[in-house]
Scaffold this active site. Structure first.
Site, PDB file in Angstrom:
ATOM      1  N   HIS A 149      80.818  41.058  41.711  1.00  0.00           N
ATOM      2  CA  HIS A 149      79.130  41.395  41.028  1.00  0.00           C
ATOM      3  C   HIS A 149      79.181  40.883  39.274  1.00  0.00           C
ATOM      4  CE1 HIS A 149      77.430  42.209  45.145  1.00  0.00           C
ATOM      5  NE2 HIS A 149      78.852  42.454  45.378  1.00  0.00           N
ATOM      6  N   ASP A 205      76.085  40.623  31.939  1.00  0.00           N
ATOM      7  CA  ASP A 205      75.439  41.324  33.416  1.00  0.00           C
ATOM      8  C   ASP A 205      75.818  39.773  33.885  1.00  0.00           C
ATOM      9  OD1 ASP A 205      74.071  42.504  34.990  1.00  0.00           O
ATOM     10  OD2 ASP A 205      72.367  42.952  34.017  1.00  0.00           O
TER      11      ASP A 205
HETATM   12  P1  ADQ Z   1      73.693  46.356  38.899  1.00  0.00           P
HETATM   13  O1  ADQ Z   1      74.814  46.470  37.026  1.00  0.00           O
HETATM   14  O2  ADQ Z   1      73.417  47.346  38.905  1.00  0.00           O
HETATM   15  O3  ADQ Z   1      74.204  45.625  39.507  1.00  0.00           O
HETATM   16  P2  ADQ Z   1      71.178  44.718  38.717  1.00  0.00           P
HETATM   17  O4  ADQ Z   1      71.475  43.112  38.954  1.00  0.00           O
HETATM   18  O5  ADQ Z   1      70.371  44.802  38.220  1.00  0.00           O
HETATM   19  O6  ADQ Z   1      72.724  45.896  37.945  1.00  0.00           O
HETATM   20  O7  ADQ Z   1      70.970  44.925  39.915  1.00  0.00           O
HETATM   21  C1  ADQ Z   1      70.172  46.926  39.834  1.00  0.00           C
HETATM   22  C2  ADQ Z   1      69.484  47.212  40.992  1.00  0.00           C
HETATM   23  O8  ADQ Z   1      68.580  48.944  40.966  1.00  0.00           O
HETATM   24  C3  ADQ Z   1      68.501  46.157  40.988  1.00  0.00           C
HETATM   25  O9  ADQ Z   1      67.695  46.160  42.361  1.00  0.00           O
HETATM   26  C4  ADQ Z   1      66.943  47.532  40.573  1.00  0.00           C
HETATM   27  O10 ADQ Z   1      66.082  47.260  41.242  1.00  0.00           O
HETATM   28  C5  ADQ Z   1      67.560  49.382  41.624  1.00  0.00           C
HETATM   29  N1  ADQ Z   1      67.399  49.995  40.040  1.00  0.00           N
HETATM   30  C6  ADQ Z   1      67.548  50.101  38.970  1.00  0.00           C
HETATM   31  N2  ADQ Z   1      67.523  51.239  38.238  1.00  0.00           N
HETATM   32  C7  ADQ Z   1      66.068  51.715  39.276  1.00  0.00           C
HETATM   33  C8  ADQ Z   1      65.383  53.036  39.740  1.00  0.00           C
HETATM   34  N3  ADQ Z   1      65.344  53.786  38.472  1.00  0.00           N
HETATM   35  N4  ADQ Z   1      65.555  53.256  40.709  1.00  0.00           N
HETATM   36  C9  ADQ Z   1      65.510  52.177  41.777  1.00  0.00           C
HETATM   37  N5  ADQ Z   1      66.037  51.519  42.215  1.00  0.00           N
HETATM   38  C10 ADQ Z   1      66.347  50.921  41.046  1.00  0.00           C
HETATM   39  C11 ADQ Z   1      75.384  44.578  39.522  1.00  0.00           C
HETATM   40  C12 ADQ Z   1      75.728  43.350  38.148  1.00  0.00           C
HETATM   41  C13 ADQ Z   1      75.053  42.773  38.302  1.00  0.00           C
HETATM   42  C14 ADQ Z   1      74.609  42.256  39.978  1.00  0.00           C
HETATM   43  C15 ADQ Z   1      74.481  43.118  40.497  1.00  0.00           C
HETATM   44  C16 ADQ Z   1      74.445  42.397  42.229  1.00  0.00           C
HETATM   45  O11 ADQ Z   1      76.267  44.313  37.420  1.00  0.00           O
HETATM   46  O12 ADQ Z   1      75.238  42.055  37.627  1.00  0.00           O
HETATM   47  O13 ADQ Z   1      73.086  41.046  39.532  1.00  0.00           O
HETATM   48  O14 ADQ Z   1      75.613  44.168  40.723  1.00  0.00           O
HETATM   49  O15 ADQ Z   1      75.508  41.128  42.263  1.00  0.00           O
END
Ligand code: ADQ
Length: 468
Positions: free
Chosen positions: A158, A365
């Protein structure tokens, strides 16, 4: 589908199954496939228990079996906090300045993977398709093979895959990369990640890469890019119903006609939060007319709060937000609103929709789902604008966003301004194009592409392979 047998998903954190759609992240991507195929989901319980007393927890939910193990307090320290989050996470995000390597932590990483494999091997059936997720579990397939598992096993990373010069700074990186070759298929978020892996195999492992076949250590595997996506319609639906809700009216009320910039990120140094605050300060500096008329809402739930590096990062961010507020706030206007809380997805969708600009500016990311969620939540008739870091995997696809280099504060500030000023026809044009891209690569496609490729990965090489 049934020809492929049962799906077994393995990830560090398991669940939730009920309400997966409201939890977001990996759960959304996996639960549907597990449900369809009566699957098993295996991983860490999220709890600790003394070494002798850690047991296997089993439960069933909606046709899915969840099987989880506890970690000992030492392994929680050394495996989870240590090797995973203090060594591999910074390494994968090119932050070797933050990488801390301790041999006892690597040993714990290997021990936990071996223990997981030992338990999982007993739960596997012939014909299962095993899908392992993320950097916590790289050695799992090697450990399963040692225990004679002959099932197809795929791995999805990921995070980004780092350049060979960076990866080579990790002591014992050879064993980590060698462990990848026990998989039949490995998947990356983007073509760039895939290319960096192939390059590393050629330059550091004496291997070769032709087409989607990569060879090294006398073994061969398939490797591909499988960009993850979101459930576009679900998010769009959430946001569509938001305007009727009381909560949405409250959001609008708080804004009182002001334009909102929104950032939603786990509180992590890879997400570019400090520089984002700085860029917002620069924007305010350059545009006095915007004073009193814009706010930046940063939603950043605490993440990995057990780690000292994350705690100090949080303090730094608190200071940076306070600095911008101290400099620009007036008695009737606070420019930065900052929430350290996780929010229900419906609320998030409403917040995205109520925001004129989505600010997604990670320093690095794997993909970034927030960028996609922001786009999917917009009103097609009057959409907001996405400002997106070129160092998020999502920037490879979301080309109609305003793409910025987050290391350049002035460029980011200028993009905030351009996004806020953008006229409706251009906003609509960009939004339509972005929605087409989201739909073409949604989470269902990610899942089915990966699992189809895993089902097709050649079996022959396994009969000749000898796990070391
Ligand atoms: P993350 O680093 O966690 O994931 P991201 O892809 O942005 O980053 O996913 C975060 C998830 O958490 C999103 O669905 C978002 O809506 C949710 N989220 C964030 N803040 C929140 C809040 N305050 N309340 C509720 N929900 C919240 C890792 C990798 C990424 C990759 C994903 C999926 O680091 O690059 O895109 O996995 O593969």
């Amino acid at each position: 589908m049934s020809a492929r047998g049962r799906l077994v998903a393995v990830s560090n954190r398991v669940g939730p199954v009920r309400g997966a759609a409201t939890a977001g992240g990996l759960a959304v991507g996996l639960v549907d496939a597990l449900r369809e195929r009566g699957g098993l989901w295996f991983g860490w319980s999220g709890r600790t228990a003394p070494a002798g007393r850690a047991k296997l927890h089993r439960e069933r939910a909606e046709g899915i079996t969840l099987a989880t193990l506890d970690l000992s307090p030492q392994d929680f320290e050394n495996f989870y906090c240590g090797f995973c989050n203090n060594c591999l996470w910074p390494l994968m995000h090119f932050r070797i300045d933050l990488m801390r390597f301790e041999r006892r932590q690597l040993e714990s990483y290997r021990r936990v993977n071996a223990r997981f494999a030992q338990t999982l091997a007993r739960l596997l059936r012939a014909g299962d398709q095993v899908w392992v997720h993320d950097f916590h579990l790289i050695p799992l397939a090697e450990e399963l093979r040692r225990r004679r598992a002959r099932q197809r096993i795929g791995f999805f990373l990921h995070t980004p895959f780092p350049p060979t010069e960076i990866l080579s700074t990790l002591p014992e990186h050879e064993s980590l990369v060698r462990a990848l070759f026990a998989y039949d298929l490995i998947g990356f978020q983007t073509e760039q990640d895939l290319e960096r892996f192939r390059e590393h195999v050629r330059r550091a492992c004496g291997g070769s890469a032709r087409g989607d076949t990569v060879t090294a250590f006398g073994r061969e595997l398939r490797a591909g890019a499988f960009p993850i996506g979101i459930d576009v319609d679900q998010f769009h639906r959430y946001a569509f119903t938001a305007p009727g809700s009381r909560e949405f009216a409250r959001m609008r009320g708080v804004l009182r006609g002001r334009d909102q910039f929104i950032g939603v990120d786990r509180l992590d140094y890879s997400k570019g939060l400090l520089r984002r605050m700085d860029a917002f300060g620069r924007y305010l500096e350059a545009h006095p007319k915007a004073h009193g008329k814009v706010i930046l809402l940063q939603v950043a739930p605490v993440s990995r709060g057990d780690l000292a590096s994350y705690r100090s990062f949080r303090q730094e961010l608190d200071r940076e937000a306070a600095r911008v507020n101290g400099r620009f706030a007036r008695f009737d206007w606070t420019p930065v609103h900052y929430l350290n809380r996780a929010l229900p997805r419906r609320t998030l969708a409403g917040l995205y929709r109520a925001s004129r600009v989505g600010v997604v500016t990670p320093m690095r990311d794997g993909m970034n789902l927030v960028a996609m969620e922001y786009v999917a939540a917009q009103d097609p008739e009057d959409p907001g604008v996405l400002v997106l870091s070129r160092f998020a995997g999502a920037a490879q696809f979301l080309r109609e966003a305003l793409i910025v280099n987050p290391y350049d504060g002035e460029e980011t500030a200028a993009a905030l301004h351009a996004a806020r000023e953008m006229r409706l026809p251009e906003r609509r044009r960009r939004h339509e194009a972005l929605m087409r891209r989201l739909r073409a690569r949604d989470v269902a496609r990610w899942r089915s592409d990966f699992l189809a490729a895993l089902a097709e990965a050649p079996l022959a090489r396994r009969s000749t392979r000898k796990a070391k």
